[in-house]
Design a protein around this motif. Structure first.
Motif, PDB file in Angstrom:
ATOM      1  N   SER A  83       0.732  -1.089  -0.337  1.00 27.37           N
ATOM      2  CA  SER A  83      -0.147  -0.122  -0.163  1.00 27.37           C
ATOM      3  C   SER A  83       1.334   1.315   0.137  1.00 27.37           C
ATOM      4  O   SER A  83       2.151   1.549   0.053  1.00 27.37           O
ATOM      5  N   ASP A  84      -0.402   2.568  -0.007  1.00 25.31           N
ATOM      6  CA  ASP A  84       0.967   3.615  -0.069  1.00 25.31           C
ATOM      7  C   ASP A  84       1.226   4.259   1.527  1.00 25.31           C
ATOM      8  O   ASP A  84       1.796   5.432   1.067  1.00 25.31           O
ATOM      9  N   ASN A  85       0.786   3.234   2.606  1.00 24.25           N
ATOM     10  CA  ASN A  85       0.732   4.251   3.286  1.00 24.25           C
ATOM     11  C   ASN A  85       1.485   2.965   4.445  1.00 24.25           C
ATOM     12  O   ASN A  85       1.696   1.852   4.161  1.00 24.25           O
ATOM     13  N   LYS A  86       1.189   3.379   6.021  1.00 26.29           N
ATOM     14  CA  LYS A  86       2.605   2.415   6.279  1.00 26.29           C
ATOM     15  C   LYS A  86       1.333   1.806   7.377  1.00 26.29           C
ATOM     16  O   LYS A  86       0.081   1.783   7.269  1.00 26.29           O
ATOM     17  N   ALA A  87       2.105   0.205   7.298  1.00 29.41           N
ATOM     18  CA  ALA A  87       1.068  -0.470   8.762  1.00 29.41           C
ATOM     19  C   ALA A  87       1.701  -0.827   9.932  1.00 29.41           C
ATOM     20  O   ALA A  87       3.205  -1.307   9.789  1.00 29.41           O
ATOM     21  N   ILE A  88       1.216  -0.174   9.810  1.00 27.43           N
ATOM     22  CA  ILE A  88       1.398  -1.258  11.881  1.00 27.43           C
ATOM     23  C   ILE A  88       1.157  -2.566  12.596  1.00 27.43           C
ATOM     24  O   ILE A  88      -0.375  -2.705  12.347  1.00 27.43           O
ATOM     25  N   ILE A  89       2.042  -3.260  12.435  1.00 34.70           N
ATOM     26  CA  ILE A  89       1.537  -4.478  12.497  1.00 34.70           C
ATOM     27  C   ILE A  89       2.075  -5.691  14.383  1.00 34.70           C
ATOM     28  O   ILE A  89       3.013  -5.866  14.441  1.00 34.70           O
ATOM     29  N   HIS A  90       1.082  -5.287  14.456  1.00 34.67           N
ATOM     30  CA  HIS A  90       0.533  -6.349  16.178  1.00 34.67           C
ATOM     31  C   HIS A  90       0.870  -8.072  16.053  1.00 34.67           C
ATOM     32  O   HIS A  90       0.501  -8.555  15.440  1.00 34.67           O
ATOM     33  N   ILE A  91       2.190  -8.735  16.550  1.00 38.22           N
ATOM     34  CA  ILE A  91       2.625  -9.920  16.555  1.00 38.22           C
ATOM     35  C   ILE A  91       2.471 -11.052  17.616  1.00 38.22           C
ATOM     36  O   ILE A  91       2.605 -10.026  18.803  1.00 38.22           O
ATOM     37  N   SER A  92       1.186 -11.410  17.775  1.00 35.57           N
ATOM     38  CA  SER A  92       1.719 -12.778  19.587  1.00 35.57           C
ATOM     39  C   SER A  92       2.236 -14.137  18.788  1.00 35.57           C
ATOM     40  O   SER A  92       1.598 -14.262  17.703  1.00 35.57           O
ATOM     41  N   ASN A  93       3.060 -14.367  20.484  1.00 31.02           N
ATOM     42  CA  ASN A  93       3.599 -15.218  20.178  1.00 31.02           C
ATOM     43  C   ASN A  93       3.234 -15.996  21.582  1.00 31.02           C
ATOM     44  O   ASN A  93       3.543 -16.968  22.004  1.00 31.02           O
ATOM     45  N   GLU A  94       2.185 -15.779  22.253  1.00 31.14           N
ATOM     46  CA  GLU A  94       1.504 -16.711  22.731  1.00 31.14           C
ATOM     47  C   GLU A  94       1.257 -17.218  23.373  1.00 31.14           C
ATOM     48  O   GLU A  94       1.824 -17.913  24.294  1.00 31.14           O
ATOM     49  N   LEU A  95       0.928 -18.093  22.349  1.00 29.92           N
ATOM     50  CA  LEU A  95       0.511 -19.731  21.962  1.00 29.92           C
ATOM     51  C   LEU A  95       1.036 -20.729  21.714  1.00 29.92           C
ATOM     52  O   LEU A  95       0.815 -22.263  21.855  1.00 29.92           O
ATOM     53  N   SER A  96       2.550 -19.858  21.471  1.00 32.08           N
ATOM     54  CA  SER A  96       3.212 -20.974  21.280  1.00 32.08           C
ATOM     55  C   SER A  96       4.421 -21.874  22.189  1.00 32.08           C
ATOM     56  O   SER A  96       3.743 -21.261  22.919  1.00 32.08           O
ATOM     57  N   ARG A  97       4.419 -23.323  21.531  1.00 32.30           N
ATOM     58  CA  ARG A  97       5.547 -24.630  22.445  1.00 32.30           C
ATOM     59  C   ARG A  97       6.986 -24.384  22.340  1.00 32.30           C
ATOM     60  O   ARG A  97       6.975 -24.467  21.372  1.00 32.30           O
ATOM     61  N   ASN A  98       7.829 -24.088  22.951  1.00 35.22           N
ATOM     62  CA  ASN A  98       9.239 -24.606  23.038  1.00 35.22           C
ATOM     63  C   ASN A  98      10.110 -24.145  22.056  1.00 35.22           C
ATOM     64  O   ASN A  98      10.067 -24.320  21.417  1.00 35.22           O
ATOM     65  N   CYS A  99       9.448 -22.338  22.124  1.00 34.25           N
ATOM     66  CA  CYS A  99       9.758 -21.934  20.876  1.00 34.25           C
ATOM     67  C   CYS A  99      10.462 -20.711  21.474  1.00 34.25           C
ATOM     68  O   CYS A  99      10.510 -20.164  22.490  1.00 34.25           O
ATOM     69  N   VAL A 100      11.413 -19.799  20.721  1.00 35.62           N
ATOM     70  CA  VAL A 100      12.405 -18.849  21.062  1.00 35.62           C
ATOM     71  C   VAL A 100      12.739 -18.086  20.129  1.00 35.62           C
ATOM     72  O   VAL A 100      12.341 -18.430  18.718  1.00 35.62           O
ATOM     73  N   ASN A 101      11.875 -16.470  19.664  1.00 30.75           N
ATOM     74  CA  ASN A 101      12.520 -15.653  18.646  1.00 30.75           C
ATOM     75  C   ASN A 101      13.204 -15.233  18.439  1.00 30.75           C
ATOM     76  O   ASN A 101      14.229 -14.536  19.662  1.00 30.75           O
ATOM     77  N   ASN A 102      14.747 -14.217  17.901  1.00 24.14           N
ATOM     78  CA  ASN A 102      15.097 -13.607  17.260  1.00 24.14           C
ATOM     79  C   ASN A 102      14.777 -11.876  18.618  1.00 24.14           C
ATOM     80  O   ASN A 102      15.694 -11.547  18.387  1.00 24.14           O
ATOM     81  N   ARG A 103      14.181 -11.698  18.548  1.00 28.16           N
ATOM     82  CA  ARG A 103      12.931 -10.577  18.984  1.00 28.16           C
ATOM     83  C   ARG A 103      12.878 -10.827  20.256  1.00 28.16           C
ATOM     84  O   ARG A 103      13.172  -9.462  21.560  1.00 28.16           O
ATOM     85  N   GLY A 104      12.967 -11.582  21.167  1.00 28.36           N
ATOM     86  CA  GLY A 104      13.111 -11.726  22.608  1.00 28.36           C
ATOM     87  C   GLY A 104      11.534 -11.404  24.082  1.00 28.36           C
ATOM     88  O   GLY A 104      11.933 -11.272  24.506  1.00 28.36           O
ATOM     89  N   LEU A 105      10.909 -11.475  22.720  1.00 33.16           N
ATOM     90  CA  LEU A 105       9.548 -10.503  22.926  1.00 33.16           C
ATOM     91  C   LEU A 105       8.123 -11.421  22.205  1.00 33.16           C
ATOM     92  O   LEU A 105       8.539 -11.834  21.685  1.00 33.16           O
TER      93      LEU A 105
END
Length: 571
Positions: free
Chosen positions: A512-534
């Motif tokens: 699109s021609d506009n910025k997009a703010i995306i909320h990400i939730s990993n709360e239901l993941s199991r035995n996982c780690v991501n590079n964000r640390g959140l």
């Protein structure tokens, strides 16, 4: 403005710190975002300031010579300009007789910080309505609880090294705050992987590879203070069209038989880009997506030409240490005659460092190889004249420094400081070692390139942050190979997810021609780690662009893991 706001809150951010949070894609920060930054960037204490200055205090008298101060501040770390150092040495209250009194400076600094914070709070309390207008809404937390890790509209999110970050329970405070956001639409991805899922990897060597011509180069991923990862980058020349087999894997330095190096679990990848007319015009050709244990590889045909080899790691398993070392290792000692010697433990560490910086593996250090080490540890290169002096005073072979010469060079540095190991520790920390001489914040690797019709030529040309061209390459590979889901009702916002045996990468594309703010939730993941640390965070995607959202890996590869991620468009 961002620097001034942080200063008013009692912080003293460097430009590198500012750039980490305020990127070209960041339009603005609200109060919630500002609170996250304050939580991550702790105020500098008097003890920390004094400890830093004491490392530069040669005479241990509470002062530093102006000449030494100029050299240190303009040559190391985030280099200051001469004008900026002049502003420090011209402060009448803390300078006299060509010396900088850092004890008085620390007192002045903390007093000024406190006054700035007090003034800022007084201004904010004048008009609470104006405060809300400027900084947005914020749920106040009790003093005992950390501010909630609310969504942050920036492509780089702060990392937390605490182990509880990787639990699967989520953060109820984060969830509560998330409900105050209005989501326009959401999509989710769920991927379940079995334990040791890479046991069925498809990477196999070509049948006749032992007859092919081979070239090898080593390198290293280094973890910076802000969590960014730096690594060597390479140019490769292929003289004629041929079949090529490329691999990358962590370099095992363990000297104990049967005991692998602890960083072998760090994931590695290699992106191959072809130069078209110029170094600025690079075309993604392939990447090493197939795996056999810790080795990642690719086999295929390449046309003659120049290529860039850009190593990559997700950052999920190369992270800042969470615990302090209980006992500092001894680096030097004096023998019965009073002569200074390196301890056996330190000599073993220097031998490993030599292995890492000896990029071509010939057992010698060329000037180019040594300069990668110098740039990493001191920020300066060694010129031809200095190298000539080095060759005259230390053991060399074929005009290159031997392992013995490298050891003696470090011993001379220790003698120059009369046994004070502080400069040696600066070198060790820069190379990824902690106070126990454990390599915890770096991952050395080795690249092998085989070709059936000609011998490839490979040369390390840069040591840079794993961003820029790499970010573009990762985005292109995920967009071409990953699964895509379109945001319902917002066809220009697409989430792409690529899954391999070892990790999952997601890229958000904004057409699109506009910025997009995306909320990400990993709360239901199991035995996982991501590079964000959140578990919960947010990213801002610029118009007409794509960005890497996150990488996910199993926390324990011996167990089943499940990644469940929800991507929501914030109104």
């Amino acid at each position: 403005m961002s620097a001034r706001a942080l200063q008013h809150a009692g912080r003293n951010p460097s430009q590198k710190t500012i750039n980490k949070y305020w990127t070209p894609q960041t339009a603005k920060l609200n109060f919630d975002d500002f609170c996250i930054i304050l939580r991550k960037e702790k105020p500098t204490s008097k003890a920390e300031l004094l400890k830093s200055f004491k490392q530069l205090d040669v005479n241990d008298d509470g002062s530093i010579l102006h000449t030494d101060l100029y050299k240190l501040l303009t040559k190391r770390g985030e280099k200051m300009t001469r004008e900026e150092v002049n502003a420090i040495v011209n402060l009448a209250d803390v300078n006299a007789d060509g010396k900088f009194d850092y004890i008085k400076f620390c007192k002045l600094y903390l007093t000024t910080n406190e006054q700035c914070l007090k003034t800022a709070l007084e201004k904010l309390e004048v008009d609470s309505k104006l405060k809300r207008q400027h900084f947005g809404s914020h749920i106040e937390a009790s003093p005992e609880r950390e501010p909630s890790p609310v969504p942050k509209p920036s492509p780089r999110i702060m990392r937390r090294s605490d182990e509880d970050t990787f639990t699967n329970k989520g953060d109820t405070r984060s969830s509560l705050l998330a409900t105050t956001r209005k989501f326009k639409t959401s999509v989710s991805f769920t991927v379940t992987m079995g334990a040791n899922s890479n046991r069925n990897s498809k990477l196999t060597e070509p049948n006749s590879v032992k007859e092919w011509q081979c070239v090898q180069s080593k390198g290293c991923f280094f973890l910076e203070e802000d969590g960014e990862i730096v690594s060597h980058q390479y140019r490769m020349q292929i003289a004629q069209r041929c079949m090529v087999y490329l691999t990358i894997k962590p370099l095992n330095l363990s000297q104990a038989e049967g005991k692998p190096s602890p960083w072998l679990s760090v994931d590695t990848a290699l992106y191959i880009l072809k130069e078209n007319e110029s170094q600025a015009n690079l075309q993604l050709m392939c990447f090493t997506e197939l795996q056999n244990r810790e080795v990642f590889g690719w086999t295929g045909e390449l046309a003659p030409g120049m290529y860039w080899l850009i190593p990559s790691t997700t950052g999920c398993r190369l992270r800042k240490e969470g615990q302090a070392v209980a006992e500092e290792a001894q680096l030097v000692y004096r023998d019965e005659t009073g002569g200074l010697l390196l301890t056996q433990e330190f000599r073993s560490t220097l031998s490993d460092i030599f292995e890492v910086i000896d990029l071509d593996g010939n057992g010698l250090l060329s000037l180019e190889e040594y300069n990668f080490f110098e740039l990493r540890t001191s920020g300066e290169k060694c010129d031809e004249d200095a190298w000539a002096v080095c060759r005259e005073n230390f053991d060399t072979k074929k005009n290159e420094l031997t392992r013995r010469g490298f050891m003696d060079l470090n011993l001379v540095e220790a003698n120059d400081r009369e046994g004070d190991p502080r400069d040696l520790w600066v070198t060790l920390h820069a190379m990824g070692y902690n106070k126990a001489l454990e390599l915890t914040e770096a991952c050395p690797f080795v690249i092998d390139v085989y070709a059936d019709k000609c011998k490839p030529r490979i040369k390390a040309v840069h040591m840079e942050a794993c961003s820029g061209q790499l970010e573009k390459a990762v985005c292109k590979s995920v967009l071409s190979k990953g699964d895509a889901k379109v945001m319902d009702g917002y066809e220009d916002i697409i989430v792409h997810t690529y899954t391999c045996d070892t990790w999952i990468t997601s890229v958000i594309e904004n057409k699109s021609d506009n910025k997009a703010i995306i909320h990400i939730s990993n709360e239901l993941s199991r035995n996982c780690v991501n590079n964000r640390g959140l578990n919960i965070f947010a990213v801002e995607v610029a118009p007409k662009s794509a960005m890497v959202c996150q990488h996910v890996m199993p926390l324990n590869g011996q167990q089943e893991w499940m990644s469940h991620c929800v991507y929501s468009l914030i109104s």
